[in-house]
Write an enzyme that holds these catalytic residues in place. Sequence first.
Site, PDB file in Angstrom:
ATOM      1  N   CYS A 113       0.798  -1.406   0.106  1.00 48.55           N
ATOM      2  CA  CYS A 113       0.117   0.013   0.013  1.00 48.55           C
ATOM      3  C   CYS A 113       0.773   1.233  -0.019  1.00 48.55           C
ATOM      4  O   CYS A 113       0.585   2.323  -0.291  1.00 48.55           O
ATOM      5  CB  CYS A 113      -1.000  -0.098   1.364  1.00 48.55           C
ATOM      6  SG  CYS A 113      -2.117  -1.377   1.234  1.00 48.55           S
ATOM      7  N   HIS A 131      -3.736   7.113   1.181  1.00 46.76           N
ATOM      8  CA  HIS A 131      -3.991   5.798   0.697  1.00 46.76           C
ATOM      9  C   HIS A 131      -5.341   5.364   1.126  1.00 46.76           C
ATOM     10  O   HIS A 131      -5.777   5.298   2.222  1.00 46.76           O
ATOM     11  CB  HIS A 131      -3.091   4.641   1.126  1.00 46.76           C
ATOM     12  CG  HIS A 131      -3.456   3.371   0.984  1.00 46.76           C
ATOM     13  ND1 HIS A 131      -3.741   2.724  -0.428  1.00 46.76           N
ATOM     14  CD2 HIS A 131      -3.564   2.360   1.825  1.00 46.76           C
ATOM     15  CE1 HIS A 131      -4.073   1.614  -0.226  1.00 46.76           C
ATOM     16  NE2 HIS A 131      -3.848   1.258   1.136  1.00 46.76           N
ATOM     17  N   ASN A 175     -10.002  -0.812  -2.264  1.00 44.14           N
ATOM     18  CA  ASN A 175      -8.490  -0.624  -1.977  1.00 44.14           C
ATOM     19  C   ASN A 175      -7.705  -0.873  -3.110  1.00 44.14           C
ATOM     20  O   ASN A 175      -7.703  -2.456  -3.196  1.00 44.14           O
ATOM     21  CB  ASN A 175      -8.201  -1.174  -0.557  1.00 44.14           C
ATOM     22  CG  ASN A 175      -6.713  -1.085  -0.192  1.00 44.14           C
ATOM     23  OD1 ASN A 175      -5.942  -0.652  -0.947  1.00 44.14           O
ATOM     24  ND2 ASN A 175      -6.203  -1.283   1.359  1.00 44.14           N
TER      25      ASN A 175
HETATM   26  O1  UT7 Z   1      -4.479  -1.191   2.693  1.00 52.16           O
HETATM   27  C1  UT7 Z   1      -3.650  -1.785   3.442  1.00 52.16           C
HETATM   28  C2  UT7 Z   1      -3.975  -1.620   5.163  1.00 52.16           C
HETATM   29  N1  UT7 Z   1      -5.304  -2.221   5.373  1.00 52.16           N
HETATM   30  C3  UT7 Z   1      -6.245  -1.871   6.218  1.00 52.16           C
HETATM   31  O2  UT7 Z   1      -5.673  -0.732   6.729  1.00 52.16           O
HETATM   32  C4  UT7 Z   1      -7.221  -2.407   6.717  1.00 52.16           C
HETATM   33  C5  UT7 Z   1      -7.563  -2.161   8.132  1.00 52.16           C
HETATM   34  N2  UT7 Z   1      -8.489  -2.999   8.768  1.00 52.16           N
HETATM   35  C6  UT7 Z   1      -9.896  -2.902   8.447  1.00 52.16           C
HETATM   36  O3  UT7 Z   1     -10.228  -1.849   7.474  1.00 52.16           O
HETATM   37  C7  UT7 Z   1     -10.843  -3.338   9.165  1.00 52.16           C
HETATM   38  O4  UT7 Z   1     -10.309  -4.417  10.214  1.00 52.16           O
HETATM   39  C8  UT7 Z   1     -11.854  -4.421   8.254  1.00 52.16           C
HETATM   40  C9  UT7 Z   1     -12.703  -3.888   7.437  1.00 52.16           C
HETATM   41  C10 UT7 Z   1     -11.021  -5.274   7.534  1.00 52.16           C
HETATM   42  C11 UT7 Z   1     -12.788  -5.364   9.232  1.00 52.16           C
HETATM   43  O5  UT7 Z   1     -13.606  -4.964  10.092  1.00 52.16           O
HETATM   44  P1  UT7 Z   1     -13.734  -4.902  11.311  1.00 52.16           P
HETATM   45  O6  UT7 Z   1     -14.476  -3.985  11.864  1.00 52.16           O
HETATM   46  O7  UT7 Z   1     -12.119  -5.045  12.047  1.00 52.16           O
HETATM   47  O8  UT7 Z   1     -14.350  -6.477  11.657  1.00 52.16           O
HETATM   48  P2  UT7 Z   1     -13.896  -7.869  12.294  1.00 52.16           P
HETATM   49  O9  UT7 Z   1     -12.612  -8.422  11.370  1.00 52.16           O
HETATM   50  O10 UT7 Z   1     -13.629  -7.744  13.833  1.00 52.16           O
HETATM   51  O11 UT7 Z   1     -15.064  -8.649  12.185  1.00 52.16           O
HETATM   52  C12 UT7 Z   1     -16.212  -8.182  12.881  1.00 52.16           C
HETATM   53  C13 UT7 Z   1     -17.560  -9.386  12.414  1.00 52.16           C
HETATM   54  C14 UT7 Z   1     -16.964 -10.703  12.748  1.00 52.16           C
HETATM   55  O12 UT7 Z   1     -18.202 -11.348  12.968  1.00 52.16           O
HETATM   56  P3  UT7 Z   1     -18.258 -11.970  14.573  1.00 52.16           P
HETATM   57  O13 UT7 Z   1     -16.916 -12.522  15.058  1.00 52.16           O
HETATM   58  O14 UT7 Z   1     -18.422 -10.528  15.289  1.00 52.16           O
HETATM   59  O15 UT7 Z   1     -19.279 -12.712  14.519  1.00 52.16           O
HETATM   60  C15 UT7 Z   1     -16.748 -11.218  11.110  1.00 52.16           C
HETATM   61  O16 UT7 Z   1     -16.822 -12.577  10.988  1.00 52.16           O
HETATM   62  O17 UT7 Z   1     -17.828  -9.119  10.968  1.00 52.16           O
HETATM   63  C16 UT7 Z   1     -17.699 -10.343  10.425  1.00 52.16           C
HETATM   64  N3  UT7 Z   1     -17.221 -10.090   8.962  1.00 52.16           N
HETATM   65  C17 UT7 Z   1     -18.064  -9.888   7.993  1.00 52.16           C
HETATM   66  N4  UT7 Z   1     -19.462 -10.043   7.911  1.00 52.16           N
HETATM   67  C18 UT7 Z   1     -20.115  -9.330   6.796  1.00 52.16           C
HETATM   68  C19 UT7 Z   1     -16.024 -10.050   8.705  1.00 52.16           C
HETATM   69  N5  UT7 Z   1     -15.924 -10.053   7.101  1.00 52.16           N
HETATM   70  C20 UT7 Z   1     -17.337  -9.634   6.806  1.00 52.16           C
HETATM   71  C21 UT7 Z   1     -18.082  -9.375   5.492  1.00 52.16           C
HETATM   72  N6  UT7 Z   1     -19.288  -9.342   5.648  1.00 52.16           N
HETATM   73  N7  UT7 Z   1     -17.292  -8.877   4.577  1.00 52.16           N
END
Ligand code: UT7
Length: 336
Positions: A115, A263, A293
């Site tokens: 990135c 980014h 992204n």
């Molecule tokens: O460009 C490189 C750098 N990258 C970044 O900066 C990305 C940084 N991270 C993020 O943007 C976020 O962490 C994400 C968008 C990737 C994920 O968001 P989050 O708020 O951290 O969600 P999470 O991974 O903690 O997941 C929360 C819940 C989980 O369910 P439970 O365990 O609470 O029941 C996941 O299983 O959301 C669930 N989940 C989804 N649900 C629907 C994970 N992905 C999805 C999805 N659709 N696509």
Amino acid sequence: MYQTKIAGLGKYVPENVVTNDDLSKLMDTNDEWITERTGIKERRHIKKGDGNTTATMGVKAAKVAIERSGISKDDIDLIVFATLSPDYYFPGCGVQVQEMLEIDTCPALDVRNQCSGFIYAVSVADQFIKTGMYNNVLVIGSENHSGGLDFTDRGRSVSVIFGDGAGAAVLTRSDHNGQGILSTHLHSEGKHALELSLKGPSTNYWVTEIIADNPQGEDIPYYPYMNGQFVFKNAIQRFSEVINEGLKENGLEVSDIDMLIPHQANLRISQFVQQKFKLADDQVYNNIQKYGNTTAASIPIALTEAWEEGKIKEGDIVVLAAFGSGFTWGSAIIKW
Ligand code: UT7
């Protein structure tokens, strides 16, 4: 010492639009979750047979940037290509671009900083121009993510985020002192390398071994892994630090920023940075809603669009900042 300016910008994204609803037909996800957590509404994916690859998209963006720069492609002294998704394991995309643009034996190198790739590439180009070694450097960021993502429930937290596309810039020696790239700032922290990574296929994980070790297809190392929340926390901290570092180096205040192009990792990250620096909506450019992204391509695509929309004017202070896998992060402070 000479100074570097951006003489031309270009972008290319595949025509194929993939909405959040489209993804919800492939995996257990939905528009509400994706929009709320990331701000993304749609992204572009290469379609089989449309002729797009990381290198060819880079060439399409580069042709626009070269045309706008007013220089001839034969005056390009160096190509710097940033990508995490090259067409081949080796050689890199830089040499493919050199061949496709029919430039006679100019040097070409690939930058592998994910990135932060475009900022690293701009910094490399800037050093060559500053020292007088080269006059014109073509910098490209391009990614084909869709070819390597896990579009099943297992990969949903990663695969909904990424999109395909390319952006390019022609960097040349500036005629006016004080106009152009004022400084670049690069960092990395390898101890977190595997927190956002794709382990194989590689010399550690050959395809045959992967299949032998994972007969059930569990824990597959040839899809990207991301420790989302850990990456998110680090991104917020490092974005802020590296923007401040650039401002300080140039004796600038936050109020001097005319346009911040972060980014496009996640709209929530951009909004957090905007709030932290108390910037108005028209001082921060975001287009992750349309493209997701696109990693090394995200800043040059956003910069090109901001410029095309007339949001960057001569004399503006433009700040580029990125954070991503490595971890790597960086900023560039530009007087347009
Ligand atoms: O460009 C490189 C750098 N990258 C970044 O900066 C990305 C940084 N991270 C993020 O943007 C976020 O962490 C994400 C968008 C990737 C994920 O968001 P989050 O708020 O951290 O969600 P999470 O991974 O903690 O997941 C929360 C819940 C989980 O369910 P439970 O365990 O609470 O029941 C996941 O299983 O959301 C669930 N989940 C989804 N649900 C629907 C994970 N992905 C999805 C999805 N659709 N696509």
